[in-house]
Structures are given as C-alpha cells and as structure tokens.
Design an enzyme around this catalytic site. Structure first.
Site: not given
Ligand code: SIN
Length: 282
Positions: A102, A104, A252, A267
C-alpha cells in the site's frame, strides 16, 4: 556522497538511502531540511540508524518541517497525541498494520505526502519493512503502456480496509463513513516531476470507465508489476531506527512473520496534496 553534515548512502539503484550525521531528537538546520526533503523525493525512503528514542513532541516536530500533520481516519492514536499512530502487534493480535502492499491512506483525497516511523520494540527476528519504487515501476513499462495508463483514473476505497479493523484495540467505528476517492493511475511528483504508478493492492478497487473484467485484469497486472523485487529495498530494523518514506512515489509492506512476538512503535504522517498527472515536456 557527503552533503552538508549529512552522509547519504544509496541502497539499491531504484530506491532507498541510509542517512547518517543527523540527530533527529534535535531541531533540523535549514540546510539539513533542504537535503532531506530533496533526498526523500529522489530516493523515496530514508533510513536513520543509531537514533535515540524520539518523544512524541520530537517526532511531531520532525514531521512538521515537511508539512502539517495528517490525521489517520481509523487508527488508534497515543493518548494526548492525536498525530501519533501507535503501531503495535503482539500475541493477541489478529491483524497487523500494513502487511499488504500500500501507499498510506491513498483513499484520502489528499493522501499523506510522507510517513515517519520509529520502532521502539522489535521481535527477536523478522518484522522487516519492504519498500518499492513506483518511479522504477513506471519507468520500466513500454511507451505504449505508459501512454495508455497516463489517461486513466482509479478508485481508492477504504470501507473494506478499515471497518472494525481496530476494534480489538478499542476503536469503535459504528456510523463512521470511511473515505473513498479517485486518483490518476500515474501521478507526477511535485518536487521531482517524475512519474510514478499510483495504484496499490490495499486501497485501489477499480479503474474508472472500464468493465469490471477489464478493470480487474488491468489492476492484477499492475499490482503484480509494482510488487516486483527489482523495484524494492528491504529494511531490517534495529531498536529506535527511523524510516521516512514518500507515499507519492513508494509503496510498502510490513512483514508479519514474527507472531507471537511483539513489535511496537510510533508513526506520524504528513499531509499531502491532491495527486495530479502532468506529462513531462519532451
Ligand atoms: C505501515 O505504516 O504501513 C506499517 C509499517 C511498518 O510497521 O513497518
């Protein structure tokens, strides 16, 4: 390659750079900001090792150099800090955040420009995050396919992603309406002018103005294409490492290969602009 006080080490031809010579608990100099902002757009994901644990205030301050904070439509946040999305997977988890490809919150009309994640607790092994270059994915297509895709628009929805997703973490979402929007299939990066594929397996549900069969076949081709290993870099985390990725040109996937062990971090996401496509001048 050394610029200012920062050292930039590219990781693969397509994507990724390790950055050293900056302490992210401290305010950024103007020079460091300019270098990081440009390197992010060029390399698409930056990794910072040997960092101290950032306080919520320090992480939000870092994010705000790049733009106002984006608020996640669904995820659990840190008490008193609505900008901090708490990433947490443990023995009792039935889902892990981001374990499908995805960009984000691409279901938002103005999806986040970038995301800064610091992990504070790691499993003994695994829990890597894989990033893929959507510049490289676009560049590797034939001219015919590039031209065809450049006229298309896709639907990005999130009801199927977010409904009840965080219920086990105390998020109640009865009556909530989750975002759905349309974006160009190929988007131009506002800083580099480069073109990037902008469809992903998590949020993109349909190509507009196509039959269901045509849309499903094209999306499956594009998902498989964007997920090819040659466009990727894989990050093996150490405690308090920071990853900063550009959602405008990278996707990612967070590996959930460590259950029943625990993985935890904070995050922040930075507000972005509405995606647009502009063909580069020839
Ligand atoms: C995410 O923000 O999509 C998760 C990334 C992660 O936990 O490595």
């Amino acid at each position: 390659m050394a610029r200012n006080s920062l050292t930039i080490t590219p990781l693969t031809p397509a994507i990724g750079a390790e950055i050293s010579g900056v302490d992210l608990t401290q305010p950024l100099t103007n020079e460091d900001f300019d270098t990081l902002n440009q390197t992010l757009a060029d390399r698409q994901v930056l990794f910072f090792r040997d960092q101290a644990k950032l306080s919520p205030e320090q992480q939000v301050r870092l994010g705000k150099y790049f733009g106002p904070m984006h608020t996640h439509p669904a995820a659990p946040t840190l008490e008193g800090h609505p900008e901090i999305f708490v990433i947490h997977t443990h023995k009792g988890s039935t889902i892990a955040n981001g374990n499908l490809w995805h960009s984000d919150v691409s279901c938002d009309e103005e999806p986040p420009l970038g995301t800064i994640l610091q992990l504070h607790q790691l499993p003994s092994n695994g829990g890597d995050t894989i990033f893929a270059s959507m510049y490289a994915a676009f560049d590797s297509l034939s001219d015919t396919m590039k031209e065809f895709l450049s006229g298309l628009v896709a639907v990005h929805a999130s009801e199927h992603v977010y409904r009840s997703r965080y219920a086990e973490r105390g998020v109640e979402d009865a009556g909530k309406v989750y975002p759905s929007t349309e974006h160009p299939v190929v988007r131009s990066h506002p800083l580099t002018g480069r073109q990037a594929l902008f469809v992903n397996r998590t949020f993109t549900t349909k190509i507009k103005d196509m039959t269901d069969g045509e849309s499903a076949a094209l999306l499956e081709f594009l998902f498989d294409h964007t997920e090819k290993p040659e466009f990727q870099v894989r990050f093996k985390w150490a405690t308090n490492d920071v990853a900063f990725w550009d959602n405008r040109c990278a996707q990612h996937l967070a590996m959930w290969d460590y259950w029943p062990e625990e993985r935890k971090g904070h995050r922040v996401t930075i507000k972005g602009d509405r995606p647009f496509h502009r063909a580069p001048a020839t």
